[in-house]
Motif scaffolding. Structure first.
Motif, mmCIF file in Angstrom:
data_model
loop_
_atom_site.group_PDB
_atom_site.id
_atom_site.type_symbol
_atom_site.label_atom_id
_atom_site.label_comp_id
_atom_site.label_asym_id
_atom_site.label_seq_id
_atom_site.Cartn_x
_atom_site.Cartn_y
_atom_site.Cartn_z
ATOM 1 N N SER A 38 0.853 -1.194 0.000
ATOM 2 C CA SER A 38 0.000 0.000 0.000
ATOM 3 C C SER A 38 0.887 1.241 0.000
ATOM 4 O O SER A 38 1.452 1.631 1.031
ATOM 5 C CB SER A 38 -0.913 -0.006 1.234
ATOM 6 N N GLN A 49 1.529 5.102 -0.102
ATOM 7 C CA GLN A 49 0.796 6.284 0.353
ATOM 8 C C GLN A 49 1.714 7.497 0.276
ATOM 9 O O GLN A 49 2.838 7.463 0.795
ATOM 10 C CB GLN A 49 0.295 6.071 1.784
ATOM 11 N N VAL A 77 -3.443 9.944 0.083
ATOM 12 C CA VAL A 77 -3.656 9.283 1.367
ATOM 13 C C VAL A 77 -2.834 10.055 2.388
ATOM 14 O O VAL A 77 -1.671 10.374 2.129
ATOM 15 C CB VAL A 77 -3.217 7.804 1.312
ATOM 16 N N GLY A 89 -1.579 4.741 -3.791
ATOM 17 C CA GLY A 89 -2.345 5.808 -3.157
ATOM 18 C C GLY A 89 -1.608 7.121 -3.302
ATOM 19 O O GLY A 89 -1.136 7.703 -2.326
ATOM 20 N N HIS A 104 -6.389 4.834 -7.855
ATOM 21 C CA HIS A 104 -7.655 5.446 -7.471
ATOM 22 C C HIS A 104 -8.166 6.305 -8.627
ATOM 23 O O HIS A 104 -7.408 7.118 -9.175
ATOM 24 C CB HIS A 104 -7.468 6.345 -6.245
ATOM 25 N N SER A 134 -7.490 10.000 -8.355
ATOM 26 C CA SER A 134 -6.103 10.475 -8.296
ATOM 27 C C SER A 134 -5.587 11.007 -9.625
ATOM 28 O O SER A 134 -4.496 11.576 -9.686
ATOM 29 C CB SER A 134 -5.189 9.345 -7.823
ATOM 30 N N ASN A 185 -12.659 3.509 -2.998
ATOM 31 C CA ASN A 185 -12.823 3.959 -1.615
ATOM 32 C C ASN A 185 -14.300 3.843 -1.224
ATOM 33 O O ASN A 185 -15.167 3.674 -2.092
ATOM 34 C CB ASN A 185 -12.352 5.406 -1.473
ATOM 35 N N ASN A 228 -11.683 4.332 4.734
ATOM 36 C CA ASN A 228 -10.993 5.366 3.978
ATOM 37 C C ASN A 228 -9.497 5.204 4.204
ATOM 38 O O ASN A 228 -9.040 5.240 5.353
ATOM 39 C CB ASN A 228 -11.448 6.758 4.432
ATOM 40 N N PRO A 229 -8.725 4.990 3.158
ATOM 41 C CA PRO A 229 -7.302 4.690 3.328
ATOM 42 C C PRO A 229 -6.554 5.790 4.069
ATOM 43 O O PRO A 229 -6.707 6.969 3.760
ATOM 44 C CB PRO A 229 -6.792 4.530 1.894
ATOM 45 N N GLY A 230 -5.774 5.352 5.038
ATOM 46 C CA GLY A 230 -4.985 6.283 5.825
ATOM 47 C C GLY A 230 -5.702 6.844 7.022
ATOM 48 O O GLY A 230 -5.088 7.430 7.917
ATOM 49 N N TYR A 231 -7.031 6.683 7.069
ATOM 50 C CA TYR A 231 -7.811 7.220 8.176
ATOM 51 C C TYR A 231 -8.308 6.136 9.132
ATOM 52 O O TYR A 231 -8.471 6.361 10.328
ATOM 53 C CB TYR A 231 -9.036 7.990 7.647
#
Length: 250
Positions: free
Chosen positions: A85, A87, A92, A119, A141, A144, A167, A191-194
């Motif tokens: 992954s 980021q 992200v 990401g 994404h 993105s 997402n 949600n990626p990163g959150y």
């Protein structure tokens, strides 16, 4: 063709040499095995059946101080895929790792499918680095980039399997126009990163729709996948389960 000609010539030379080295023979066998294992059709690695369940350990959850050991343990335990992954701190909010980490792992695990989720903003400027590093799958994404179709085409043209990431707020309809070109779709539970709440109900609905639209698609789920929800995700049509903490912290 040139590769096979080289093998044939090399074997003839070594057969004429009474002191044929076993190391040479083993090297040739290994090279052949790599070729047959990695190449499928247009040069894209054979990902196997989209109806076969695969557990893909998330590299980001491994202990960075013993990364090689953690990944080796996972592969020895039966992991055929590894999930990277990436980021960038923008697409992200967190920053993870880049192409050099993927390249270092590629050298150590030549037979493992490297599933890279980008990401990052404007992935069209990054895909070449990760292709060179040894990615087998590159998923992006739709939010993105302004040129999703062009990015997917660029990935496929390089002999890497293209994928899209959905997402919780990404609709299936926003990627439907590129599904014919994709081999993988990653459905995020969070949600990626959150982190935070898991959007399981929405993910289940997306998985079913994706499976209906393209039965041959590898559908991956990421973000909070565990033994508690794995059966439900598989029943909906997912075949790749990305798991981090459940593997490396077990």
């Amino acid at each position: 063709t040139q590769f096979y000609s080289y093998i044939e010539t090399k074997i003839k030379i070594d057969n004429n040499n009474s002191n044929m080295r076993i190391e040479s023979f083993l090297l040739l066998v290994a090279m052949t095995a790599v070729l047959l294992r990695v190449v499928d059709g247009f040069g894209v690695r054979n990902l196997g059946s989209p109806h076969r369940i695969v557990v893909s350990p998330s590299v980001a959850k491994a202990n960075v101080l013993r990364l090689g050991n953690d990944l080796q343990d996972a592969v020895n335990g039966g992991a055929e895929w590894l999930h990277f992954s990436v980021q960038d701190g923008r697409m992200v909010p967190k920053i993870s790792f880049g192409a050099p980490v993927v390249a270092a792992c590629r050298d150590a695990f030549p037979y493992t499918v490297f599933d890279v989720k980008l990401g990052c903003i404007e992935p069209e400027h990054r895909v070449a680095d990760f292709i060179k590093a040894g990615a087998d799958i590159l998923s992006v994404h739709p939010e993105s980039t302004l040129q999703l179709g062009a990015v997917i085409h660029k990935i496929h043209a390089a002999g890497v399997a293209p994928g899209v990431v959905l997402n919780p707020g990404t609709s299936v309809s926003s990627v439907e126009h590129v599904l014919d070109q994709c081999q993988v779709a990653v459905v995020m539970l969070v949600n990626p990163g959150y982190g935070g709440p898991k959007y399981l109900k929405q993910a289940i609905s997306k998985i079913k729709e994706l499976r209906r639209l393209k039965p041959s698609l590898h559908i991956s789920v990421d973000g909070g996948v565990s033994e508690k929800n794995a059966a439900e995700l598989i029943a909906a049509g997912a075949n790749v389960l990305v798991a981090g903490g459940g593997i490396f912290k077990a």
